[in-house]
Design an enzyme around this catalytic site. Structure first.
Site, PDB file in Angstrom:
ATOM      1  CG  ASP A  40      -1.917   1.089   1.421  1.00  0.00           C
ATOM      2  OD1 ASP A  40      -1.556   2.064   0.738  1.00  0.00           O
ATOM      3  OD2 ASP A  40      -2.798   1.031   2.162  1.00  0.00           O
ATOM      4  CB  ALA A  64      -3.592   6.012  -9.529  1.00  0.00           C
ATOM      5  CB  THR A 105      -4.349  12.740 -15.398  1.00  0.00           C
ATOM      6  OG1 THR A 105      -5.747  12.753 -16.233  1.00  0.00           O
ATOM      7  CG2 THR A 105      -4.444  13.606 -14.398  1.00  0.00           C
ATOM      8  CE1 TYR A 129      -6.984  10.432 -11.225  1.00  0.00           C
ATOM      9  CE2 TYR A 129      -7.679  11.742 -13.307  1.00  0.00           C
ATOM     10  CZ  TYR A 129      -7.260  10.735 -12.620  1.00  0.00           C
ATOM     11  OH  TYR A 129      -6.308   9.906 -13.350  1.00  0.00           O
TER      12      TYR A 129
HETATM   13  N1  LIG Z   1      -7.937   5.351 -16.372  1.00  0.00           N
HETATM   14  C1  LIG Z   1      -7.841   6.603 -17.197  1.00  0.00           C
HETATM   15  O1  LIG Z   1      -8.770   7.158 -18.055  1.00  0.00           O
HETATM   16  C2  LIG Z   1      -6.485   7.204 -16.889  1.00  0.00           C
HETATM   17  C3  LIG Z   1      -6.442   8.463 -17.597  1.00  0.00           C
HETATM   18  C4  LIG Z   1      -5.044   9.135 -17.586  1.00  0.00           C
HETATM   19  C5  LIG Z   1      -4.246   8.875 -16.517  1.00  0.00           C
HETATM   20  N2  LIG Z   1      -4.889   7.814 -15.657  1.00  0.00           N
HETATM   21  C6  LIG Z   1      -3.420   7.383 -14.775  1.00  0.00           C
HETATM   22  O2  LIG Z   1      -2.969   6.041 -15.256  1.00  0.00           O
HETATM   23  C7  LIG Z   1      -2.587   5.173 -14.095  1.00  0.00           C
HETATM   24  C8  LIG Z   1      -3.111   3.918 -14.139  1.00  0.00           C
HETATM   25  O3  LIG Z   1      -4.338   4.066 -14.232  1.00  0.00           O
HETATM   26  P1  LIG Z   1      -5.544   2.582 -14.574  1.00  0.00           P
HETATM   27  O4  LIG Z   1      -6.788   3.189 -15.239  1.00  0.00           O
HETATM   28  O5  LIG Z   1      -4.869   1.497 -14.568  1.00  0.00           O
HETATM   29  O6  LIG Z   1      -6.072   2.788 -12.867  1.00  0.00           O
HETATM   30  P2  LIG Z   1      -6.950   1.585 -12.024  1.00  0.00           P
HETATM   31  O7  LIG Z   1      -7.293   0.685 -13.084  1.00  0.00           O
HETATM   32  O8  LIG Z   1      -7.722   2.358 -11.281  1.00  0.00           O
HETATM   33  O9  LIG Z   1      -5.598   1.027 -10.996  1.00  0.00           O
HETATM   34  C9  LIG Z   1      -5.180   1.745 -10.014  1.00  0.00           C
HETATM   35  C10 LIG Z   1      -4.850   0.561  -9.024  1.00  0.00           C
HETATM   36  O10 LIG Z   1      -4.054   1.377  -7.797  1.00  0.00           O
HETATM   37  C11 LIG Z   1      -4.663   0.623  -6.827  1.00  0.00           C
HETATM   38  N3  LIG Z   1      -4.363   1.259  -5.602  1.00  0.00           N
HETATM   39  C12 LIG Z   1      -5.087   2.395  -5.210  1.00  0.00           C
HETATM   40  N4  LIG Z   1      -4.852   2.777  -4.015  1.00  0.00           N
HETATM   41  C13 LIG Z   1      -3.601   2.178  -3.597  1.00  0.00           C
HETATM   42  C14 LIG Z   1      -2.640   2.095  -2.742  1.00  0.00           C
HETATM   43  N5  LIG Z   1      -2.795   3.079  -1.677  1.00  0.00           N
HETATM   44  N6  LIG Z   1      -1.481   1.501  -2.974  1.00  0.00           N
HETATM   45  C15 LIG Z   1      -1.273   0.583  -3.898  1.00  0.00           C
HETATM   46  N7  LIG Z   1      -2.290   0.389  -4.830  1.00  0.00           N
HETATM   47  C16 LIG Z   1      -3.329   1.259  -4.961  1.00  0.00           C
HETATM   48  C17 LIG Z   1      -6.019   0.076  -7.021  1.00  0.00           C
HETATM   49  O11 LIG Z   1      -6.468  -0.567  -6.362  1.00  0.00           O
HETATM   50  P3  LIG Z   1      -8.201  -0.644  -5.894  1.00  0.00           P
HETATM   51  O12 LIG Z   1      -8.922  -0.758  -7.103  1.00  0.00           O
HETATM   52  O13 LIG Z   1      -8.145  -1.901  -4.814  1.00  0.00           O
HETATM   53  O14 LIG Z   1      -8.534   0.532  -4.909  1.00  0.00           O
HETATM   54  C18 LIG Z   1      -5.941  -0.335  -8.516  1.00  0.00           C
HETATM   55  O15 LIG Z   1      -5.554  -1.518  -8.797  1.00  0.00           O
HETATM   56  C19 LIG Z   1      -2.976   6.086 -13.057  1.00  0.00           C
HETATM   57  O16 LIG Z   1      -2.037   6.833 -12.349  1.00  0.00           O
HETATM   58  C20 LIG Z   1      -4.095   6.996 -13.514  1.00  0.00           C
HETATM   59  O17 LIG Z   1      -4.095   8.198 -12.639  1.00  0.00           O
HETATM   60  C21 LIG Z   1      -5.583   7.029 -15.954  1.00  0.00           C
END
Ligand SMILES: NC(=O)c1ccc[n+]([C@@H]2O[C@H](COP(=O)([O-])OP(=O)(O)OC[C@H]3O[C@@H](n4cnc5c(N)ncnc54)[C@H](OP(=O)(O)O)[C@@H]3O)[C@@H](O)[C@H]2O)c1
Length: 288
Positions: A40, A64, A105, A129
């Site tokens: 974590d 994230a 982002t 966010y």
């Molecule tokens: N999704 C988008 O459209 C988007 C767009 C631009 C940039 N991004 C960035 O790209 C990156 C990857 O995004 P993604 O879509 O793959 O996100 P995601 O699918 O929501 O994955 C994020 C992961 O981080 C975990 N997490 C949350 N709190 C945590 C903690 N305290 N310690 C360790 N792990 C933790 C979550 O677990 P839980 O689910 O169990 O909380 C989840 O498995 C992020 O930095 C995001 O901000 C995303």
């Protein structure tokens, strides 16, 4: 000797895609994937000890808080995970000589620009966010010398929760769809982004700093949804309607297209959003 890379937030969609591509790079890179339960990033002591006890060349931070609307109701948690904890990670990387590859982002921008955003544009987030992610970027710059911050937008994949999977579910349930057509962006496949991350690691000598990743062109959510629907011939595409507004707690930028011009000179694999979607849809449909 192979490079050692730790990937945090291993259950998330981007981390899962990195895992999927990992097999082809197994000789050059040794990955360790750690989920929230295993590491974590908000637990500063545990994080510090983990980095002290293991040695890594790179850390890819996929952990994230990504619920854009949820962040409006719970800014404390969004800032804890996306900013404070990123600071802890940056400190641990600095102490242990680990290069951090962090994801940020398009939502750090306010969307008022008429063109794609470059790395030289001033961020000005309009939702919690975006503000929390920008704060995370600042923490990295404050604590760490060797980092890559990759800003990405509108991520989708066959893993986790994302727009593509939501639309497919609704198409399969034969629902009418009202989709916003007033926000411009670059729908980005997590696999394309994962390839770029591999490229950074394999290259080994790219300048540290901020990078914008995306597609060669842009679109809106409505056009994106229509393209997804085109893979489902039994669904009548005219049931997808463009709307100017969709009620949501968080404001979203009207334009969050990220310019890929700056990376085009070093990376020649950036594709259009249509081609990237085609690749993934073919893969997903072939598995059905
Ligand atoms: N999704 C988008 O459209 C988007 C767009 C631009 C940039 N991004 C960035 O790209 C990156 C990857 O995004 P993604 O879509 O793959 O996100 P995601 O699918 O929501 O994955 C994020 C992961 O981080 C975990 N997490 C949350 N709190 C945590 C903690 N305290 N310690 C360790 N792990 C933790 C979550 O677990 P839980 O689910 O169990 O909380 C989840 O498995 C992020 O930095 C995001 O901000 C995303």
């Amino acid at each position: 000797m192979s490079l050692k890379v730790i990937v945090t937030g291993a259950d998330g969609q981007l981390a899962q895609c990195i895992k999927g591509l990992y097999k082809s790079h197994q000789k050059a890179i040794h990955f360790i994937f750690v989920s929230k339960d295993e590491l974590d990033i908000t637990d500063q002591n545990n994080l510090g000890n983990y980095f002290k006890d293991h040695s890594f060349d790179y850390c890819i931070n996929c952990a994230a808080y990504t619920n854009v609307d949820g962040a409006e109701d719970d800014p404390e948690t969004a800032f804890l995970i996306n900013a404070e904890a990123v600071g802890y990670l940056a400190e641990a990387c600095q102490r242990n000589k680990v290069v951090l590859i962090h994801l940020s982002t398009d939502y750090v921008f306010d969307g008022t620009k008429n063109e794609a955003y470059t790395i030289h544009d001033q961020p000005n987030p309009i939702n919690v966010y975006g503000a929390s992610k920008l704060e995370g970027e600042l923490k990295i710059k404050e604590h760490l010398e060797k980092y890559y911050i990759i800003r990405a937008s509108w991520l989708y994949s066959d893993h986790g929760k994302n727009f593509l999977k939501t639309i497919i579910r609704k198409l399969e349930m034969n629902e009418d769809l009202n989709i916003v057509d007033t926000q411009l962006g670059s729908p980005t496949s997590c696999y394309e982004l994962a390839r770029f991350i591999f490229f950074i690691i394999i290259s080994g000598d790219l300048n540290f700093g901020i990078y914008h990743f995306g597609t060669t062109n842009s679109t809106n959510w409505f056009e994106f949804a229509k393209r997804i629907a085109s893979y489902f011939p039994s669904y009548d595409g005219s049931r997808i309607k463009g709307v100017s507004n969709f009620p949501s707690r968080a404001k979203r930028p009207a334009n969050s297209v990220l310019s890929t011009k700056e990376i085009e000179s070093i990376y020649d694999r950036i594709d259009s959003w249509e081609n990237s979607l085609d690749k993934l849809m073919k893969k997903m449909l072939s598995k059905q």
